[in-house]
Design an enzyme around this catalytic site. Structure first.
Site, PDB file in Angstrom:
ATOM      1  N   TYR A 441      -4.555  -7.173  24.654  1.00  0.00           N
ATOM      2  CA  TYR A 441      -4.798  -8.148  23.591  1.00  0.00           C
ATOM      3  C   TYR A 441      -5.462  -9.422  24.098  1.00  0.00           C
ATOM      4  CZ  TYR A 441       0.145  -9.847  24.452  1.00  0.00           C
ATOM      5  OH  TYR A 441       1.331 -10.307  24.967  1.00  0.00           O
ATOM      6  N   GLU A 442      -5.913 -10.224  23.151  1.00  0.00           N
ATOM      7  CA  GLU A 442      -6.732 -11.417  23.439  1.00  0.00           C
ATOM      8  C   GLU A 442      -8.031 -11.065  24.152  1.00  0.00           C
ATOM      9  OE1 GLU A 442      -6.106 -13.936  21.908  1.00  0.00           O
ATOM     10  OE2 GLU A 442      -4.043 -13.491  21.340  1.00  0.00           O
ATOM     11  N   GLY A 443      -8.601  -9.930  23.814  1.00  0.00           N
ATOM     12  CA  GLY A 443      -9.819  -9.461  24.459  1.00  0.00           C
ATOM     13  C   GLY A 443      -9.464  -8.575  25.631  1.00  0.00           C
TER      14      GLY A 443
END
Length: 589
Positions: A441-443
């Site tokens: 997550y978060e890229g």
């Protein structure tokens, strides 16, 4: 049940001895008024109590019970609400928030150390306030004064939480594909309609309101990423006097059933003509949201370090007590039936790898925090500009390298336990499950690597990279610098590979994607070498003071002899080029 004790001695060492943070704060007027060495130490000491005594005991029970959804409502595990109420009374959500709206105004260097403790104690619990802190940052940087004065004070106080609503079922990394719409209203507000998935803390029972930051498109928006706007959408509407009004047209359709971070609610959020307010400029929402996303990327990197630290503590404790076989050189504790497993070389390899990477990461996180403080508070224009450039370069490294190596460390910690590491009651398998999401997550870390190499290095001809390597070279200039030759050789390797890639990418754009992950790791190992050389320089001067410094020097020796040589293999992989990746047709996979 495993315990967590914040590594205060090492945190103080990094903050006060390696980076001499109080001296930096003293020359930055805004921070000079807010914090000094004594205040910072007191905050860290209190943070250690809060994380170790209040939050860590809920980690396993939270995992066992998980967040629960029923009829649109989410219930967090037993004990979370009470712990959260105590937590926000300490002002922890607003630790580095803007004092003008009720934040404490502490430097980022201090905040990253606190966040590491929080993730180590309980990653699921940590995520609720991490998203709030990031949302506050975006609102403070981009929203109107009216929105800031209305929403920031209760958010910093922890009474209201924040969430980040980007992803849609068909649009993950490619946000230009989002379908959520925003219709302008006569009163200046907007009606937001659409559905978002994977929303951390989108619904929970910890706070009286949740402030969603939602990416959506206006009716006349251009196609693609340039047509995205950012909107503030509260769960409950807010009256003119700041009190809560009616429920907004926002609902939680379900929560995900996940591999880890089970006590953190990961929600499907539905916006059915909900009232929202534009944050920043129309069609420039992605730039505004990146303020929050970059904060969260560093924060999620700290999840990797925190979980690794917790796993290391558990593994060391177990290795000192678990009796199995005799040491290769003969009995070390002949009065016992066997020696503790910490005498065995392979166990030491795993423990030292964990220790070296976690302590190196802790120092690098504080370094990135230092650059964030300089980018925000420095009065010298060039110093501010250079810090901003370093933050842009190093944020993807922090997010991806911390979490890639954090998972490695958690697996090492599990392996030290042998079969017991696979059993729930020891806590090691939960850490492996919890930290795994941090690479996604978060890229995803692959996207972070593409961003680093394609945009942050090749995109400006290596200018920012040379700023960082120039700093390393300046540090290593004195002949007495610890591990000087090894550090300079690794730095030269990084520069040479960067130049080679710059040349290769001119004719073959696939070279960037083929090399990006190995390149990020190469830069990560060089950055850690810089941190370890700096830590060794301090420890060397104080080696006679106590065992802490001699242990630091021994760990530095392990890093340079056993871990930094990995850069040789990474260079070889990069120089092999992209051709081996395209030797198969799609049908041959």
């Amino acid at each position: 049940m495993p315990e967590f004790n914040a590594p205060l001695r090492d945190l103080h060492f990094v903050l006060h001895e390696v980076f001499q943070a109080p001296s930096l704060w003293a020359r930055l007027p805004v921070l000079a008024e807010a914090v000094d060495a004594e205040t910072a130490s007191a905050i860290l000491e209190e943070a250690a109590k809060v994380t170790g005594q209040l939050i860590a005991p809920l980690n396993r029970t939270g995992d066992e019970e998980g967040a629960r959804w029923q009829d649109g409502q989410v219930t967090t595990p037993s004990g979370f609400r009470e712990a959260y109420a105590t937590y926000i009374n300490g002002g922890w959500v607003g630790l580095s928030g803007n004092p003008q709206y009720g934040g404490m105004g502490m430097p980022k260097m201090l905040a990253v150390q606190f966040e590491e403790m929080l993730y180590a104690a309980n990653s699921s619990f940590a995520l609720y306030s991490a998203l709030s802190a990031g949302a506050c940052l975006a609102i403070d940087a981009h929203a109107s004064e009216e929105l800031k004065s209305t929403f920031l004070p209760p958010m910093y106080a922890g009474r209201w939480a924040g969430s980040m609503c980007l992803t849609e079922a068909h649009a993950g990394t490619d946000l230009g594909l989002i379908r959520t719409r925003a219709e302008p209203q006569a009163d200046g507000s907007y009606r937001i309609s659409g559905s978002k998935i994977f929303i951390t803390g989108g619904e929970q029972d910890l706070t009286e309101n949740i402030i969603h930051l939602v990416l959506a498109k206006l009716p006349d928006a251009p196609s693609g990423p340039k047509g995205i706007s950012l909107f503030l959408v509260p769960k409950k509407l807010v009256n003119a006097d700041g009190s809560l009004g009616a429920s907004n047209a926002v609902s939680c359709g379900s929560i995900e059933h996940k591999m880890g971070i089970k006590a953190s609610s990961t929600c499907v959020m539905n916006f059915d003509g909900a009232s929202g307010y534009l944050v920043g400029e129309a069609n420039r929402g992605l730039a505004a949201m990146f303020t929050m996303m970059n904060y969260e990327r560093l924060s999620i990197g700290l999840q990797g370090i925190g979980c690794a630290e917790a796993s290391y503590q558990n593994a060391v404790s177990y290795a000192r007590e678990r009796l199995q076989s005799r040491a290769p050189g003969g009995p070390q504790e002949p009065d016992k039936s066997a020696d503790p497993i910490i005498v065995h070389p392979d166990v030491r390899r795993m423990l030292l790898s964990m220790k070296a990477m976690t302590e190196g990461g802790r120092a690098f996180a504080s370094y990135v925090g230092q650059q964030l403080d300089l980018s925000k508070f420095a009065e010298d224009a060039e110093e501010k500009r250079n810090a901003e450039a370093l933050v842009a370069l190093l944020t993807p490294v922090a997010k991806a390298f911390f979490t890639d190596t954090g998972l490695d460390s958690c697996v090492h910690g599990q392996q030290v336990f042998g079969g017991h590491g696979y059993i729930r009651e020891w806590g090691q398998e939960q850490l492996v499950r919890d930290v795994r999401i941090a690479q996604i997550y978060e890229g995803t870390n692959g996207i972070q690597a593409l961003d680093l190499l394609g945009r942050k290095v090749l995109g400006n001809g290596g200018t920012t990279l040379r700023l960082f390597t120039g700093e390393i070279r300046a540090f290593a200039a004195p002949a007495e610098t610890p591990y000087r030759n090894d550090l300079l050789a690794a730095t030269e390797r990084l520069e040479a590979v960067s130049d080679w890639l710059m040349d290769q990418a001119k004719d073959n754009p696939t070279e960037v994607g083929a090399a990006s992950v190995e390149y990020l790791h190469l830069l990560g190992y060089v950055a850690y070498a810089y941190m370890w050389a700096r830590m060794a320089a301090v420890a060397q001067a104080k080696a006679e003071a106590d065992d802490f410094y001699t242990a630091k020097l021994a760990t530095a020796a392990f890093y340079f002899s056993r871990l930094l040589p990995r850069t040789l293999g990474l260079e070889a992989c990069i120089r092999a080029g992209s051709a081996p990746l395209f030797g198969l047709s799609a049908e041959q996979f």
